[in-house]
Design a protein around this motif. Structure first.
Motif, short mmCIF file in Angstrom:
data_model
loop_
_atom_site.label_atom_id
_atom_site.label_comp_id
_atom_site.label_asym_id
_atom_site.label_seq_id
_atom_site.Cartn_x
_atom_site.Cartn_y
_atom_site.Cartn_z
N UNK A 62 37.36 27.59 43.60
CA UNK A 62 36.23 28.58 43.61
C UNK A 62 36.32 29.47 43.10
N UNK A 63 37.41 30.42 42.76
CA UNK A 63 37.78 31.36 41.90
C UNK A 63 37.79 30.81 40.54
N UNK A 64 38.44 29.81 40.26
CA UNK A 64 38.35 29.36 38.69
C UNK A 64 37.02 28.89 38.28
N UNK A 65 36.21 28.40 39.31
CA UNK A 65 34.69 28.01 38.96
C UNK A 65 33.96 29.51 38.59
N UNK A 66 34.16 30.26 39.38
CA UNK A 66 33.57 31.75 39.28
C UNK A 66 33.88 32.26 37.85
N UNK A 67 35.26 32.41 37.81
CA UNK A 67 35.91 32.96 36.42
C UNK A 67 35.14 32.12 34.99
N UNK A 68 35.07 30.67 35.32
CA UNK A 68 34.45 29.99 34.05
C UNK A 68 33.08 30.40 33.91
N UNK A 69 32.11 30.37 35.09
CA UNK A 69 30.94 30.78 34.98
C UNK A 69 30.72 32.30 34.50
N UNK A 70 31.62 33.31 34.80
CA UNK A 70 31.54 34.68 34.09
C UNK A 70 31.92 34.56 32.49
N UNK A 71 32.84 33.62 32.40
CA UNK A 71 33.37 33.53 30.87
C UNK A 71 31.96 32.85 30.10
N UNK A 72 31.35 32.19 30.60
CA UNK A 72 30.05 31.51 30.02
C UNK A 72 29.04 32.47 30.11
N UNK A 73 28.92 33.43 30.85
CA UNK A 73 27.98 34.54 30.87
C UNK A 73 26.76 34.13 32.14
N UNK A 74 27.30 33.30 32.69
CA UNK A 74 26.08 32.92 34.08
C UNK A 74 26.33 33.44 35.46
N UNK A 75 27.49 34.46 35.30
CA UNK A 75 27.77 35.02 36.50
C UNK A 75 28.22 36.47 35.95
N UNK A 76 27.93 37.47 36.88
CA UNK A 76 28.54 39.01 36.79
C UNK A 76 28.85 39.22 37.95
N UNK A 77 29.99 40.30 37.89
CA UNK A 77 30.78 40.47 38.95
C UNK A 77 30.97 42.08 39.22
N UNK A 78 30.97 42.82 40.19
CA UNK A 78 31.38 44.21 40.24
C UNK A 78 32.34 44.40 41.60
N UNK A 79 33.15 45.08 41.45
CA UNK A 79 34.24 45.31 42.57
C UNK A 79 33.60 45.90 43.68
N UNK A 80 33.44 45.29 44.93
CA UNK A 80 32.77 45.53 46.05
C UNK A 80 31.44 45.44 46.21
N UNK A 81 30.83 44.68 45.03
CA UNK A 81 29.39 44.38 45.30
C UNK A 81 29.24 42.99 45.15
N UNK A 82 30.42 42.06 45.03
CA UNK A 82 30.10 40.70 44.75
C UNK A 82 29.66 40.22 43.40
N UNK A 83 29.46 39.06 43.68
CA UNK A 83 28.61 38.28 42.04
C UNK A 83 27.34 37.81 42.13
N UNK A 84 26.71 37.79 41.34
CA UNK A 84 25.20 37.51 41.05
C UNK A 84 25.08 36.93 39.78
N UNK A 85 23.98 35.88 39.90
CA UNK A 85 23.74 35.06 38.77
C UNK A 85 23.15 35.65 37.67
N UNK A 86 23.38 35.09 36.43
CA UNK A 86 22.96 35.98 35.34
C UNK A 86 22.69 34.60 34.24
N UNK A 87 22.07 35.03 33.28
CA UNK A 87 21.97 34.32 31.77
C UNK A 87 22.90 34.84 30.67
N UNK A 88 23.31 34.13 29.95
CA UNK A 88 24.29 34.57 28.91
C UNK A 88 23.54 35.15 27.82
N UNK A 89 24.16 36.13 26.97
CA UNK A 89 23.38 36.45 25.80
C UNK A 89 23.33 35.17 24.73
N UNK A 90 22.05 34.80 24.41
CA UNK A 90 21.95 33.76 23.74
C UNK A 90 22.64 33.78 22.33
N UNK A 91 22.89 35.01 21.80
CA UNK A 91 23.46 34.88 20.22
C UNK A 91 24.91 35.24 20.29
#
Length: 476
Positions: A62-91
């Motif tokens: 799951x950690x690797x999946x979340x890392x890949x989603x963050x790399x692609x721009x579909x997940x954002x995370x902040x220490x102590x606040x968890x991770x939430x869904x996002x859309x990548x910068x299309x450009x």
């Protein structure tokens, strides 16, 4: 912030138990749910430990999946606040449709349209909320929704050109606007002046009307006022089609002195000026402030055309015409032979996007400047024999070749997986063969890949896999 439990995510996601590597399949599944709208943006995802326990996989998976989603721009995370869904910068995202293997797999450098900006999603959601209040009528407004015409008029006024909403006609894109204006004002045999090079579809419309096309050459440095005004006088041009703002394809910007001279010459020669401002909002560097050409008009002969396609998104088929209220009404009546009205929902989306104009300008400056710089440096490194002037805005480079013509290069490039826009598309028959238009409306990594393919096409000719001959489609 809304959140999803591990049980809810597990119920939504469908993964083949035999999929390998599993973490990538998990990331792809979450991405697909976000893109399909089944998992909304800005929703907090379950903790990695909880999702791993529910899916019965290791936490590392799951950690690797979340890392890949963050790399692609579909997940954002902040220490102590968890991770939430996002859309990548299309450009800037590497996970983008320009390098997709779907369809014919060609990198699409024949088209100078950028991806949608990040503001589009919220504007669409707000427009959907606005839509019910318009549902009581029949949805047909040939001149355009008042709310959008008010915003367009206010924008012209803010640029120093006082404009009333009744002077605005909303169209189904700028190409539709050009068709309406030339269709109403130009007849068979009428001389129509165009820049060379110019927007290909303007030439198409003039030809359809049976006009006599009068080209006037321009360069990267722009227009020579005496040549332009002399051509109007000598040809007796009924109408002139000009792009003074980061001209497509050269990227040139007309200064105010030249704008005033051209409008003055049009007054003396009784020429109507159709001024295409599609690229006017896309200054990438500091440039001298310019006024709309219509600001120099004293007898209502400048017709301005705008579009949502370059600043916002080509999928929003919304454009507009700014002219006199009387001519706007005539154009609205004339359009009934083409269509009845532009889509209501798309008009509402563009009206909302006008509220985010500065935000989108800033995003476009950042992304287009990065892409322009990548294209420029790549050309200088890999194809140094080709020459060009770096434009200060817009979305295209107008490149002069030093070898075989642009048309055979474009044909060869198709075999190497890239579509190109050769110079002859932008002029009259047999001209501009030594030029190529290269847009920088795609991410830097796409342009880098495209340059590799273009160099191979130049050096080796059509030695790649065969591509369909209709790959050279002019979406410019």
């Amino acid at each position: 912030m809304r959140y999803l439990s591990a049980t809810q995510v597990a119920r939504l996601i469908k993964i083949d138990p035999a999929a390998r590597p599993y973490y990538r399949a998990l990331a792809d599944g979450v991405r697909a749910l976000i893109m399909d709208g089944q998992i909304p943006v800005r929703v907090r995802m379950p903790a990695e430990r909880h999702l791993a326990e529910t899916l019965k996989v290791s936490r590392t998976t799951v950690t690797s999946a979340y890392d890949l989603l963050r790399e692609r721009g579909y997940l954002e995370s902040r220490q102590g606040s968890g991770s939430w869904t996002a859309l990548p910068d299309p450009a800037t995202t590497a996970d983008n449709p320009w390098l997709s293997t779907d369809g014919d797999g060609l990198v699409q450098l024949q088209c100078a349209a950028p991806p949608a900006p990040s503001a589009l999603r919220q504007a669409m959601l707000e427009a959907v909320d606005d839509l019910p209040r318009y549902g009581m009528g029949n949805g047909y407004d040939p001149i355009g929704l008042p709310v959008l015409r008010e915003r367009i008029a206010a924008h012209y006024t803010a640029r120093g050109l006082a404009t009333r909403p009744e002077q605005i006609l909303v169209t189904t894109g700028s190409q539709h606007a050009i068709q309406l204006v030339l269709g109403l004002l130009v007849g068979a045999g009428d001389p129509v002046l165009v820049e060379s090079p110019t927007y290909p579809h303007a030439i198409d419309v003039a030809r359809q009307r049976g006009a006599r096309i009068v080209p006037v050459g321009i360069s990267h440095e722009g227009w020579q006022a005496d040549l332009l005004t002399g051509a109007m006088r000598q040809s007796g041009a009924r109408l002139a089609y000009l792009m003074p703002d980061f001209q497509n394809p050269t990227g040139a910007l007309m200064d105010d002195a030249t704008r005033a001279a051209v409008v003055g010459a049009a007054r003396r020669t009784d020429t109507m000026l159709v001024v295409d401002e599609t690229w006017s909002e896309l200054a990438l560097d500091e440039v001298p402030r310019t006024s709309p050409a219509a600001a120099f008009d004293t007898d209502s002969r400048v017709i301005s055309i705008g579009s949502a396609s370059k600043l916002w998104w080509g999928g929003l088929r919304i454009g507009w015409v700014r002219t006199t209220a009387a001519l706007a009404r005539r154009l609205a009546m004339f359009r009934s032979a083409v269509d009845i009205a532009s889509p209501v929902l798309e008009q509402l989306v563009v009206a909302r996007l006008f509220d985010r104009l500065e935000e989108t300008r800033a995003e476009r400056r950042r992304t287009l400047r990065a892409s322009r710089d990548a294209l420029v440096s790549g050309l200088r490194e890999h194809l140094p024999e080709w020459t060009f002037t770096v434009p200060r805005g817009g979305g295209t480079l107008w490149v002069r070749l030093n070898g075989p013509g642009a048309t055979p290069l474009a044909e060869a490039a198709v075999h190497h997986g890239v579509r190109l826009a050769p110079g002859p598309w932008f002029g009259l028959e047999g001209t501009l063969e030594s030029y190529l238009r290269l847009p920088y409306t795609q991410p830097p990594q796409v342009l880098t890949e495209a340059l590799t393919r273009i160099r191979a096409a130049r050096d080796h000719g059509p030695t790649g896999p065969h591509r369909p001959s209709d790959a050279l489609i002019a979406m410019v």
